[in-house]
Write a protein that holds these residues in place. Structure first.
Motif, PDB file in Angstrom:
ATOM      1  N   ILE A 235       0.841  -1.207   0.000  1.00  0.00           N
ATOM      2  CA  ILE A 235       0.000   0.000   0.000  1.00  0.00           C
ATOM      3  C   ILE A 235       0.875   1.256   0.000  1.00  0.00           C
ATOM      4  N   ILE A 236       1.910   1.219   0.809  1.00  0.00           N
ATOM      5  CA  ILE A 236       2.828   2.366   0.842  1.00  0.00           C
ATOM      6  C   ILE A 236       3.593   2.461  -0.479  1.00  0.00           C
ATOM      7  N   ASP A 237       4.080   1.332  -0.962  1.00  0.00           N
ATOM      8  CA  ASP A 237       4.864   1.342  -2.206  1.00  0.00           C
ATOM      9  C   ASP A 237       4.057   1.905  -3.365  1.00  0.00           C
ATOM     10  N   SER A 238       2.812   1.421  -3.474  1.00  0.00           N
ATOM     11  CA  SER A 238       2.036   1.833  -4.646  1.00  0.00           C
ATOM     12  C   SER A 238       1.644   3.304  -4.577  1.00  0.00           C
ATOM     13  N   ARG A 239       1.622   3.860  -3.381  1.00  0.00           N
ATOM     14  CA  ARG A 239       1.284   5.286  -3.249  1.00  0.00           C
ATOM     15  C   ARG A 239       2.517   6.172  -3.396  1.00  0.00           C
ATOM     16  N   SER A 240       3.689   5.642  -3.057  1.00  0.00           N
ATOM     17  CA  SER A 240       4.813   6.565  -2.863  1.00  0.00           C
ATOM     18  C   SER A 240       6.010   6.349  -3.792  1.00  0.00           C
ATOM     19  N   ARG A 241       6.214   5.142  -4.272  1.00  0.00           N
ATOM     20  CA  ARG A 241       7.437   4.927  -5.055  1.00  0.00           C
ATOM     21  C   ARG A 241       7.344   5.507  -6.457  1.00  0.00           C
ATOM     22  N   HIS A 242       6.194   5.367  -7.077  1.00  0.00           N
ATOM     23  CA  HIS A 242       6.005   5.965  -8.408  1.00  0.00           C
ATOM     24  C   HIS A 242       5.418   7.352  -8.192  1.00  0.00           C
ATOM     25  N   ARG A 243       6.274   8.278  -7.852  1.00  0.00           N
ATOM     26  CA  ARG A 243       5.727   9.563  -7.410  1.00  0.00           C
ATOM     27  C   ARG A 243       5.603  10.561  -8.555  1.00  0.00           C
ATOM     28  N   THR A 244       4.660  11.458  -8.371  1.00  0.00           N
ATOM     29  CA  THR A 244       4.421  12.520  -9.343  1.00  0.00           C
ATOM     30  C   THR A 244       5.364  13.669  -9.040  1.00  0.00           C
ATOM     31  N   LYS A 245       6.006  14.174 -10.075  1.00  0.00           N
ATOM     32  CA  LYS A 245       6.882  15.331  -9.881  1.00  0.00           C
ATOM     33  C   LYS A 245       6.342  16.492 -10.706  1.00  0.00           C
ATOM     34  N   VAL A 246       6.118  17.618 -10.029  1.00  0.00           N
ATOM     35  CA  VAL A 246       5.598  18.804 -10.727  1.00  0.00           C
ATOM     36  C   VAL A 246       6.401  20.018 -10.285  1.00  0.00           C
ATOM     37  N   PRO A 247       6.409  21.075 -11.077  1.00  0.00           N
ATOM     38  CA  PRO A 247       7.050  22.317 -10.612  1.00  0.00           C
ATOM     39  C   PRO A 247       6.387  22.777  -9.314  1.00  0.00           C
ATOM     40  N   GLN A 248       7.172  23.321  -8.398  1.00  0.00           N
ATOM     41  CA  GLN A 248       6.647  23.675  -7.061  1.00  0.00           C
ATOM     42  C   GLN A 248       5.485  24.671  -7.125  1.00  0.00           C
ATOM     43  N   GLU A 249       5.439  25.506  -8.190  1.00  0.00           N
ATOM     44  CA  GLU A 249       4.329  26.478  -8.239  1.00  0.00           C
ATOM     45  C   GLU A 249       2.979  25.794  -8.407  1.00  0.00           C
ATOM     46  N   GLU A 250       2.986  24.532  -8.833  1.00  0.00           N
ATOM     47  CA  GLU A 250       1.713  23.796  -8.895  1.00  0.00           C
ATOM     48  C   GLU A 250       1.112  23.657  -7.485  1.00  0.00           C
ATOM     49  N   TYR A 251       1.980  23.485  -6.508  1.00  0.00           N
ATOM     50  CA  TYR A 251       1.486  23.388  -5.124  1.00  0.00           C
ATOM     51  C   TYR A 251       1.104  24.769  -4.600  1.00  0.00           C
ATOM     52  N   LYS A 252       1.924  25.748  -4.976  1.00  0.00           N
ATOM     53  CA  LYS A 252       1.642  27.119  -4.544  1.00  0.00           C
ATOM     54  C   LYS A 252       0.255  27.544  -5.044  1.00  0.00           C
ATOM     55  N   ASN A 253      -0.058  27.159  -6.278  1.00  0.00           N
ATOM     56  CA  ASN A 253      -1.369  27.497  -6.847  1.00  0.00           C
ATOM     57  C   ASN A 253      -2.405  26.405  -6.566  1.00  0.00           C
ATOM     58  N   GLY A 254      -2.009  25.409  -5.832  1.00  0.00           N
ATOM     59  CA  GLY A 254      -2.911  24.308  -5.506  1.00  0.00           C
ATOM     60  C   GLY A 254      -3.282  24.354  -4.034  1.00  0.00           C
ATOM     61  N   HIS A 255      -2.784  23.378  -3.265  1.00  0.00           N
ATOM     62  CA  HIS A 255      -3.249  23.292  -1.877  1.00  0.00           C
ATOM     63  C   HIS A 255      -2.837  24.493  -1.027  1.00  0.00           C
ATOM     64  N   ILE A 256      -1.737  25.133  -1.384  1.00  0.00           N
ATOM     65  CA  ILE A 256      -1.307  26.279  -0.562  1.00  0.00           C
ATOM     66  C   ILE A 256      -2.246  27.468  -0.780  1.00  0.00           C
ATOM     67  N   LEU A 257      -2.628  27.698  -2.030  1.00  0.00           N
ATOM     68  CA  LEU A 257      -3.591  28.768  -2.317  1.00  0.00           C
ATOM     69  C   LEU A 257      -4.932  28.490  -1.623  1.00  0.00           C
ATOM     70  N   VAL A 258      -5.368  27.237  -1.688  1.00  0.00           N
ATOM     71  CA  VAL A 258      -6.617  26.876  -1.011  1.00  0.00           C
ATOM     72  C   VAL A 258      -6.467  27.084   0.493  1.00  0.00           C
ATOM     73  N   SER A 259      -5.316  26.699   1.011  1.00  0.00           N
ATOM     74  CA  SER A 259      -5.071  26.840   2.442  1.00  0.00           C
ATOM     75  C   SER A 259      -5.084  28.315   2.861  1.00  0.00           C
ATOM     76  N   GLU A 260      -4.613  29.190   1.984  1.00  0.00           N
ATOM     77  CA  GLU A 260      -4.678  30.631   2.296  1.00  0.00           C
ATOM     78  C   GLU A 260      -6.130  31.093   2.435  1.00  0.00           C
ATOM     79  N   THR A 261      -7.007  30.559   1.606  1.00  0.00           N
ATOM     80  CA  THR A 261      -8.431  30.930   1.746  1.00  0.00           C
ATOM     81  C   THR A 261      -9.004  30.345   3.038  1.00  0.00           C
ATOM     82  N   VAL A 262      -8.520  29.167   3.397  1.00  0.00           N
ATOM     83  CA  VAL A 262      -8.983  28.543   4.652  1.00  0.00           C
ATOM     84  C   VAL A 262      -8.589  29.432   5.830  1.00  0.00           C
ATOM     85  N   THR A 263      -7.359  29.937   5.803  1.00  0.00           N
ATOM     86  CA  THR A 263      -6.890  30.823   6.874  1.00  0.00           C
ATOM     87  C   THR A 263      -7.742  32.090   6.935  1.00  0.00           C
TER      88      THR A 263
END
Ligand SMILES: [Zn+2]
Ligand SMILES: [Zn+2]
Length: 458
Positions: A285-313
């Motif tokens: 379960i851990i292997d299938s979730r974590s070993r084949h990992r997705t790599k994206v430019p960091q701004e994808e997170y900035k415009n993703g969960h971090i942006l959403v988290s800013e609205t949550v705050t």
């Protein structure tokens, strides 16, 4: 509408350990307002908190098991308000349900599962309550009140339909129902009316449709599950939401409108090397979730969960009560990721810790019993090696978990203290291959019908 039934009478005693446990010389984050006690002692008697305060003022009972935890930090156990805990099997469970151990080992002492198989989840809940199984406290909606076609559609076309559906769900043991994909607003309002009459919470999900989310707030739902699909938010939304009593469980770990937050951690950390996690989770379960990992430019997170988290705050600062919901992505550790992601949007460490404890407890209607450390409340608490007020990622240093007054060493999940008991083997430690295989795990928590994130992730 069924009005007649047969009572199946089976009565079991609620588990309650005997004896006293004292933790001395601790830093204690009580979650009663912003209170932090230094050099403090907490006394647990049976399954409740008997005393808490300055070590110099509290006398430790002579017969107590005493742990000097100088340098460590104690806080309430984590309340996961949106926890899918592997309760989608067809009624049968292993006696040692690894999902429950993984959660306890990471300090999650309460799980509210807002979409599960009713037979399975209330069975688990009762087995834990009676002490037959080890796990967090479990609350659930059971089967969702699903409005779309499918094998568990709840047909609600009038108030009587809604009353019938909720009466039935309440009889299973639910304290909340999940209203999901009822397409017309009047149907959702019928659910609300019936739930109000029957004293049940309604935790809905808007399925990434913003205007549905907004009517849920206007119609008085207990909260909104999953993030609203719009960010940033402005004064109109902030004003509407903060004038309601609806909470918010944004589950940043899966995310509408951007990258799922969990991928950030799979990318950053070698999760498949996490020895603690591997003790309580089948490797595949851990292997299938974590070993084949997705790599994206960091701004994808900035415009993703971090942006959403800013609205949550922003919403949280305006008074909207935010809850931690880890969505069963990765049992135990996932709750910490969610907590850190709440912080990533600008919340203070203390506010993020509240979202992880007292807010969730109040959201599920258990705020008088759990979620903070106070005399008379149930003894659900965790002992951390490091201080999470200094660095939020220190939440992941859980040394001991105390659930309902029972003390567990998270290195082994053996019970220690007054009624010491070794953990038996998990099923995968018991076969000749010494591992689990995918067919052992019929349905994973990340393929939950009736949770739209199912679609998000495939
Ligand atoms: Zn869900
Ligand atoms: Zn979901």
């Amino acid at each position: 509408m069924t009005e007649k039934g047969i009572d199946v009478g089976l009565i079991a005693k609620t588990d309650r350990p005997k004896g006293s446990i004292a933790f001395t010389n601790a830093r204690i984050i009580t979650m009663e307002n912003d209170e932090v006690l230094e050099n403090a002692t907490i006394i647990i008697k049976n399954n409740k908190i008997e005393a808490i305060g300055a070590s110099s003022e509290i006398s430790v009972p002579a017969n107590a098991t005493v742990l000097d935890v100088n340098g460590k930090t104690i806080m309430p156990g984590i309340v996961d308000a949106h926890a899918h805990i592997g309760a989608f099997r067809a009624g049968l469970n292993t006696k040692k349900h690894w999902q429950l151990y993984a959660n306890l080992a990471y300090g999650v002492t309460t799980a509210h599962d807002p979409s599960a198989n009713s037979e399975t989840v209330f069975g688990l809940s009762e087995l834990v309550k009676s002490g037959e199984m080890v796990g967090p406290r479990i609350y659930s909606t059971g089967f969702i009140l699903y409005g779309a076609d499918g094998d568990f559609k709840a047909v609600i076309n009038n108030l009587e339909d809604a009353r019938s559906a909720i009466r039935r769900t309440k009889a299973f043991g639910a304290t909340s129902v999940k209203s999901y994909n009822q397409p017309r607003r009047e149907q959702r309002q019928q659910v609300m009316q019936a739930a109000k009459e029957l004293g049940v919470n309604v935790v809905p999900e808007g399925g990434s449709t913003f205007f549905t989310n907004m009517t849920m707030i206007m119609d008085g739902h207990t909260g909104v599950e999953h993030n609203i699909p719009v960010a940033p938010v402005y004064k109109d939304i902030v004003t509407l939401w903060s004038n309601s009593n609806s909470g918010y469980t944004p589950t940043l770990i899966v995310n509408y409108g951007g990258m799922n937050g969990e991928y950030f951690y799979y990318e950053r950390d070698n999760v498949w090397e996490n020895e603690k996690l591997l003790k309580y989770t089948p490797r595949h379960i851990i292997d299938s979730r974590s070993r084949h990992r997705t790599k994206v430019p960091q701004e994808e997170y900035k415009n993703g969960h971090i942006l959403v988290s800013e609205t949550v705050t922003k919403l949280s600062n305006a008074g909207v009560k935010t809850n931690l919901g880890a969505h069963g992505q990765l049992q135990g550790l996932g709750a910490h990721w969610e907590l850190w992601m709440l912080k990533a949007g600008g919340m203070s460490n203390m506010e993020a810790l509240k979202a992880a404890t007292i807010n969730g407890a109040e959201y599920i209607g258990m705020g008088d019993e759990i979620g903070s450390l106070k005399v008379g409340k149930l003894a659900d608490l965790i002992v951390l090696d490091e201080n999470p007020l200094e660095n939020i990622e220190n939440t992941n240093s859980v040394r001991y978990t105390i659930i309902n007054g029972r003390l567990y060493d998270t290195d082994t999940m053996n019970e220690i203290g007054n009624e010491a008991k070794e953990r038996g083997k998990f099923y995968w430690e018991n076969n000749k291959y010494n591992q689990a295989f995918p067919w052992h795990e019929q349905t994973q928590s990340f393929s939950i019908p009736g949770c739209s994130c199912y679609a998000l992730k495939h």
